[in-house]
Design a protein around this motif. Structure first.
Motif, mmCIF file in Angstrom:
data_model
loop_
_atom_site.group_PDB
_atom_site.id
_atom_site.type_symbol
_atom_site.label_atom_id
_atom_site.label_comp_id
_atom_site.label_asym_id
_atom_site.label_seq_id
_atom_site.Cartn_x
_atom_site.Cartn_y
_atom_site.Cartn_z
ATOM 1 N N THR A 63 0.819 -1.213 0.000
ATOM 2 C CA THR A 63 0.000 0.000 0.000
ATOM 3 C C THR A 63 0.855 1.267 0.000
ATOM 4 O OG1 THR A 63 -0.272 -0.161 2.403
ATOM 5 C CG2 THR A 63 -2.044 -1.068 1.025
ATOM 6 N N ASP A 67 0.450 4.116 -2.716
ATOM 7 C CA ASP A 67 0.222 5.475 -2.232
ATOM 8 C C ASP A 67 1.270 6.426 -2.815
ATOM 9 O OD1 ASP A 67 -0.835 7.616 -0.628
ATOM 10 O OD2 ASP A 67 0.736 7.216 0.849
ATOM 11 N N GLY A 70 0.478 7.381 -6.180
ATOM 12 C CA GLY A 70 -0.739 8.177 -6.245
ATOM 13 C C GLY A 70 -1.973 7.401 -6.643
ATOM 14 N N VAL A 72 -3.519 5.048 -4.628
ATOM 15 C CA VAL A 72 -4.325 4.735 -3.450
ATOM 16 C C VAL A 72 -4.245 5.887 -2.453
ATOM 17 C CG1 VAL A 72 -4.489 3.174 -1.467
ATOM 18 C CG2 VAL A 72 -4.010 2.242 -3.711
ATOM 19 N N ASN A 73 -5.384 6.196 -1.857
ATOM 20 C CA ASN A 73 -5.429 7.165 -0.762
ATOM 21 C C ASN A 73 -5.525 6.400 0.546
ATOM 22 O OD1 ASN A 73 -5.511 9.429 -2.501
ATOM 23 N ND2 ASN A 73 -7.716 9.169 -2.743
ATOM 24 N N ILE A 74 -4.801 6.871 1.552
ATOM 25 C CA ILE A 74 -4.846 6.253 2.874
ATOM 26 C C ILE A 74 -5.269 7.325 3.864
ATOM 27 C CG2 ILE A 74 -3.564 5.035 4.661
ATOM 28 C CD1 ILE A 74 -1.581 4.178 2.437
ATOM 29 N N LYS A 75 -6.380 7.052 4.548
ATOM 30 C CA LYS A 75 -6.908 8.015 5.510
ATOM 31 C C LYS A 75 -6.856 7.403 6.905
ATOM 32 C CE LYS A 75 -11.014 10.728 6.523
ATOM 33 N NZ LYS A 75 -12.396 11.007 6.140
ATOM 34 N N ARG A 81 -6.847 2.513 9.477
ATOM 35 C CA ARG A 81 -6.615 3.195 8.203
ATOM 36 C C ARG A 81 -7.677 2.758 7.210
ATOM 37 N NH1 ARG A 81 -0.220 1.954 7.852
ATOM 38 N NH2 ARG A 81 0.416 3.403 9.455
ATOM 39 N N TYR A 83 -8.496 2.637 3.220
ATOM 40 C CA TYR A 83 -7.837 2.653 1.912
ATOM 41 C C TYR A 83 -8.887 2.842 0.825
ATOM 42 C CZ TYR A 83 -3.964 0.687 4.526
ATOM 43 O OH TYR A 83 -2.962 0.494 5.440
ATOM 44 N N SER A 84 -8.573 3.700 -0.145
ATOM 45 C CA SER A 84 -9.487 3.931 -1.261
ATOM 46 C C SER A 84 -8.681 4.244 -2.520
ATOM 47 C CB SER A 84 -10.443 5.082 -0.947
ATOM 48 O OG SER A 84 -9.723 6.285 -0.748
ATOM 49 N N SER A 86 -7.594 6.447 -5.684
ATOM 50 C CA SER A 86 -7.464 7.876 -5.955
ATOM 51 C C SER A 86 -8.003 8.188 -7.350
ATOM 52 C CB SER A 86 -5.998 8.288 -5.875
ATOM 53 O OG SER A 86 -5.311 7.797 -7.016
ATOM 54 N N TYR A 89 -6.053 6.715 -10.215
ATOM 55 C CA TYR A 89 -6.322 5.320 -10.578
ATOM 56 C C TYR A 89 -7.202 5.268 -11.827
ATOM 57 C CZ TYR A 89 -8.759 0.946 -10.915
ATOM 58 O OH TYR A 89 -9.320 -0.198 -11.419
#
Length: 102
Positions: A63, A67, A70, A72-75, A81, A83-84, A86, A89
């Motif tokens: 991940t 990330d 660019g 995958v977004n990690i919040k 955490r 994961y979504s 971006s 993607y």
């Protein structure tokens, strides 16, 4: 380098990281959910009993790479955490679709 050359390079180097992207197409997932879903998807596609991601450490490596590119977004959500995928993607997915239609 052109945009397509950059996208091609990213696509070539994704390797098994593609399974994480496929798992996240369903929507944002917590770390444990992502870990489970990726391993299930991998086992179904490759027809094996072996996990692609045997540990949280391995998941963190995958991940972090996605990330950094660019994709995958990690919040951070408390101690967890989320994961979504971006928006970048979508660019890569469109490029891959175009390449397969050639």
């Amino acid at each position: 380098m052109t945009k397509d050359e950059v996208l091609q390079l990213i696509y070539e180097r994704l390797g098994d990281g593609i399974y994480i992207l496929i798992a996240l197409k369903e929507g944002p997932l917590l770390k444990e959910q992502l870990w489970h879903n990726v391993n299930q998807l991998y086992k179904e596609k490759v027809k094996t009993d072996k996990d692609l991601i045997p540990s949280r450490y391995t998941l963190d490596i995958y991940t972090a790479r996605l990330d950094a590119v660019g994709l995958v977004n990690i919040k951070e959500m408390g101690r967890g955490r989320l994961y979504s995928l971006s928006p970048f993607y979508q660019e890569l997915a469109s490029y891959i679709a175009r390449q397969k239609n050639k």
